[in-house]
Design an enzyme around this catalytic site. Structure first.
Site, short mmCIF file in Angstrom:
data_model
loop_
_atom_site.label_atom_id
_atom_site.label_comp_id
_atom_site.label_asym_id
_atom_site.label_seq_id
_atom_site.Cartn_x
_atom_site.Cartn_y
_atom_site.Cartn_z
CB CYS A 36 44.54 31.33 39.69
SG CYS A 36 45.86 32.16 40.22
N GLY A 77 47.83 28.05 36.24
CA GLY A 77 48.64 28.68 35.27
C GLY A 77 47.92 28.66 33.63
#
Lengths: 402, 187, 367
Positions: A399, A401
């Site tokens: 993922c 930020g």
């Protein structure tokens, strides 16, 4: 007979209409992008661990030297050096100086890439794309982060941005807030998060004890904080005998954000470290007599709401599989960065992955997450594991930020 | 008789269900008495009748010709199989068409026709009817229940194989060269 | 107003799904059909020898089975001998290749059992008339002589199922293969096998390497050579496309896998014919016209294409996509997967197709 049935079923499968398949990726072409060397530094707790006195530039220099030594290739072949780093000040200067100091000739320029936590992965992708485009034949890609040396300055956006878009405003919120949003929105229990985190520690501890990380770590000599130097050779964040019950006792890290399931125990650690690979065109590797470790196939990126950014891998992985025509069942190993146990649980369950194929040697909860380095570390670790298992297909996802 | 028309089934065929109903109804009520169609249908049916084709075949041919003609004239892409399937579903409301009474024999003949469609393949089951049952028996390990499998042990024929007697005729693309040589010689 | 004609003739092979057909090179009205019970999944195979009644083209008393030969496992392909008018070879699901004399009854005159998995394709050499080739799920391709008990050559360089193999009609030493790994390969049988250098310098057993390897897209289920244009091959694959390739630029010498000027990109086809809605099982170039191609598909249709009509886009460097412009005919009288197709060598424009509906149809390519 049943193989005849599945052969016909496969020929009729609409997923094959794109024309792409694992079988076709497995065919070797002279223009393939291949990885010919991998290496990483030990991963150590920021501010407290083995690399706390190592500044970012030195960390980079040691990483470059380790990779060159591992690969045994002539540094003059390297046509580009790409470094993933998120938050070390003035890193653009440091990486160039470190490259030169490590013995990479001045004919190889350096490039800094920053896509938050996936920067290490993006560094590898950048070099791969250049080879695919025919622009270079060989490049070096690392990710490096000294979180000990993060300045920790707060940031804020202009009023105009915040007024224009809630999502823009959301980008200023801390990562922990996004973890709680994921846990809350998708009903991820504290218990499950602790289970997954404990598994990460146990797996990492087992891998470390079995010597698995010795194959990928290149020990480095760094300042010892007292005027001398020391050799650092092992990850120091792993808690070997952690159990879910132990983790359950840790208090919530973000009591201000419901459901407050995230803790220091079920989230990635703050860590210093670096990792990297050398990529080249297969024809060059053949010419040099270098056995390719792996073939880089493809990359997919996805965007989503910043407030639940953690679920990103659940979007990017299906996109990648569709893009390449590889089926989920054909993937042998996954590495999904454990930014937080909340998104780790979500992604594994949403994608219906076999937990025995995901983060098999532990993840960031145990090993730490030096922001720019982790993407490269996941690649280094997963390739070593594929080799040990004599398997062939790996997917790495993270993922990002915002 | 040559056909160089566009095929009826194109990838751009309309796929909305309600459009199809309207189109089929248009087909049913279409006036096929115009001379162009009638001349054409006579030229097809005549030879069929002479060779002793069955009534079923003739009626089917006629029906296909109508569907094709309708498609060409109106621009609504319709296939014969779709029309038949629609007829089957809309039995009660189907109007009798020109030159045909009921069409039941054709319906019956086509009862085994697979339901083909040009629409989203995710909704289509491509497998033949009893394919599924054979797959079922194989995957559950019950191949002994599949009827008709004979034991045919390998045996090499004991009789003397025949000897070749014929010279292989040249292939059409091999003849082209020869023809060209002949033409050159005659000049 | 010209509707598509009904088939010239149909022949039912009750209980046996058609897999492929082959017109005799010697007799203008004879054709053979390889077929399998239970769709080829399990059970027996049957070779049918059929003849077309007097009068050839419609209206005709039709196609009739003259003789049948039964086999233990399904038959997937067949090829008539180019040297002997009564001999034909079949490819079987049990890995065996059998040679038959159709003037005899019941049993084959030769059986070869070298392949260890299903044999999907056999092809007889048009020029070296004693040679034929086979390709198999065991990833090997073999070359044979009817009088020899063992294969003459085995090509081991594929790592996935080889669905199709075919000799060039012009150059007897060139053999093209289509594989489940998505590539079309060309082999030159005159070349000596190379001692392969595997990854990391490990020595691999010597095998013939391809002189060209082209990524096609999808699994390559079938291929055929253009009979008039040198080194032009059509492929049919699971990506539903029929593509035509000019191999003249692709050949780079032994062991070299060539892409084009842009590294990482495969060679572009000279035409990409789209229209089939499911995988393409068979392609066949016309023996009479350089530009006509027939294809058979799991979408239950057979189609006839004009490959030149699909070549408009060449100036831009993009592969030409032929949609309705290149498609000359859609033959949709079959009611199951159409998996075999072939042009008559003697009656121009006459096409035979065979399908899992247990029928073989004869029809005119142009209606």
């Amino acid at each position: 007979m049943s193989s005849r049935i599945s052969q016909i079923a496969s020929q009729l499968d609409p997923r094959s209409w794109s024309g792409k398949s694992l079988a076709s990726h497995k065919v070797k072409h002279d223009d393939d992008v291949v990885i010919v060397a991998t290496a990483r530094t030990p991963f150590c707790k920021a501010r407290k661990g083995g690399l706390k006195d190592t500044k970012f530039d030195l960390l980079c220099m040691q990483m470059f030297k380790s990779l060159l030594a591992r690969s045994e290739i002539d540094p003059t072949l390297i046509q580009d050096v790409v470094v993933g780093n998120v938050h070390n000040d003035d890193s653009e200067y440091y990486i160039r100086a470190a490259s030169l100091a490590a013995g990479i000739p001045n004919t190889s320029p350096t490039l800094l890439v920053n896509r938050f936590c996936s920067s290490g992965l993006m560094a590898i992708r950048t070099v791969a794309n250049q080879i695919q485009a025919g622009e270079i034949d060989c490049g070096l890609a690392i990710g490096a982060e000294s979180m000990t040396n993060h300045a920790g300055r707060p940031y804020s956006f202009s009023q105009e941005l915040n007024a224009a878009s809630q999502e823009a405003q959301d980008c200023s919120m801390p990562m922990g807030w996004t973890s709680e949003n994921v846990a809350g929105q998708f009903n991820i229990s504290r218990q499950k998060m602790d289970e997954y985190a404990a598994r990460s520690h146990n797996r990492a501890a087992a891998a470390q004890a079995a010597g698995k990380f010795d194959a990928e770590i290149v020990p480095i000599t760094v300042p010892d904080g007292q005027g001398g130097h020391k050799l650092v050779s092992a990850d120091d964040g792993i808690r070997p005998s952690t159990s879910a019950q132990d983790l359950a006792k840790i208090r919530a890290a973000f009591p201000q954000w419901a459901p407050s399931h995230t803790t220091g125990g079920n989230a990635s650690q703050i860590t210093d470290g670096a990792a990297g690979v050398i990529l080249m065109r297969r024809s060059l590797a053949n010419k040099l007599g270098k056995k390719p470790i792996a073939k880089y196939v493809s990359c997919a990126v996805s965007g989503l709401e910043p407030r639940i950014m953690g679920i990103g891998p659940a979007l990017a992985i299906p996109k990648l599989l569709e893009q390449t025509g590889v089926k989920k069942e054909e993937v042998d190993l996954f590495e999904i960065n454990e930014a937080f146990a909340s998104m780790y649980v979500y992604c594994v369950e949403k994608l219906g992955l076999d937990p025995e194929k995901v983060n098999v040697n532990g993840g960031a909860c145990a090993l730490g997450h030096p922001l720019g380095a982790t993407g490269a570390r996941l690649v280094v670790t997963i390739l070593k594991e594929l080799e040990r298992r004599n398997q062939h297909v790996a997917v790495v996802s993270m993922c990002i930020g915002t | 008789m040559e056909s160089n028309q566009e095929p009826i089934l194109t990838q751009d065929a309309p796929t909305l269900h309600q459009d199809r109903d309207a189109i089929f109804q248009l087909l049913e009520s279409y006036d096929f008495s115009d001379p162009e169609f009638q001349a054409g249908i006579r030229s097809i049916v005549g030879p069929l009748q002479q060779t002793g084709a069955s009534m079923d075949q003739i009626l089917e041919t006629q029906q296909r010709a109508k569907v094709f003609y309708f498609s060409s004239k109106t621009g609504h892409a319709v296939s014969y199989e779709e029309y038949v399937e629609w007829r089957g579903r809309n039995r009660d409301s189907a109007q009798p068409t020109n030159g045909q009474s009921g069409g039941d024999p054709i319906q019956h003949d086509l009862a085994n026709v697979r339901n083909k469609t040009t629409t989203d393949a995710a909704t289509t089951e491509p497998y033949p009817a009893s394919f599924d049952s054979i797959v079922e028996l194989i995957t559950t390990g019950q191949t002994d229940k599949i009827p008709g499998i004979k034991d045919i042990p390998l045996k090499i024929n004991e009789e003397e194989p025949t000897a070749p007697t014929l010279k292989k005729p040249p292939k059409p693309w091999e003849k082209v060269g020869a023809r060209e040589e002949e033409e050159e010689e005659s000049h | 107003m010209i509707p598509p004609s009904p088939p010239v003739s149909r022949c039912r092979t009750q209980g046996f799904a058609g897999y492929n057909l082959a017109w005799s090179p010697f007799f203008e009205n004879k054709l053979a059909v390889a077929s399998s019970a239970n769709y080829g999944l399990v059970g027996n195979g049957r070779l049918h020898i059929m003849s077309l009644g007097p009068g050839a083209v419609a209206p005709s008393p039709g196609l009739m089975v003259e003789k049948m030969f039964d086999t233990q496992d399904g038959l997937y392909d067949l090829a008539w001998s180019e040297a002997h008018e009564n001999q034909i070879v079949t490819a079987s699901g049990d890995g065996s290749i059998k040679l038959w004399d159709v003037a005899l009854n019941d049993h084959p005159i030769r059986n070869w059992a070298e392949h260890t998995r299903e044999v999907f394709s056999v092809d007889w050499n048009n020029i070296k008339k004693e040679i034929f080739a086979s390709s198999s799920w065991d990833c090997s391709v073999k070359v044979w002589h009817p009088e020899r008990k063992t294969s003459l050559t085995t090509i081991q360089s594929h790592t996935a199922c080889v669905y199709a193999c075919a000799f060039s009609p012009h150059n007897p030493d060139l053999l093209a293969t289509g594989s489940g790994d998505g590539h079309l390969r060309l082999f030159d049988l005159r070349q000596p096998p190379t001692t392969g250098v595997g990854g990391g310098g490990a020595v691999a057993p010597p095998t013939l390497e391809p002189v060209a390897t082209l990524p096609v897209g999808g699994e390559v289920l079938c291929l055929d050579w253009n009979k008039y244009r040198p080194l032009t091959v059509a492929t049919g694959s699971t990506d539903r496309g029929v593509k035509v390739w000019d191999l003249r630029n692709a050949i780079g010498g032994v062991g070299k896998t060539l892409s084009t000027s842009l590294p990482g990109r495969g060679q572009m086809p000279v035409a990409a014919l789209l229209g089939h809605e499911y995988a393409v099982r068979k392609v066949a170039f016309s023996p009479h016209s350089a530009n006509l191609l027939a294809s058979a598909s799991y979408d239950m249709t057979a189609r006839v294409w004009d490959v030149d009509a699909g070549v408009q886009g060449m100036a831009s460097g993009m592969p030409a996509v032929g949609g309705s412009g290149a498609m000359r005919r859609v033959y949709d009288a079959h009611t199951e997967f159409v998996v075999g197709i072939g042009w008559s060598l003697f009656h121009e424009g006459l096409v035979a197709s065979t399908a899992w509906d247990c029928e073989t149809h004869l029809w005119g390519a142009m209606g």
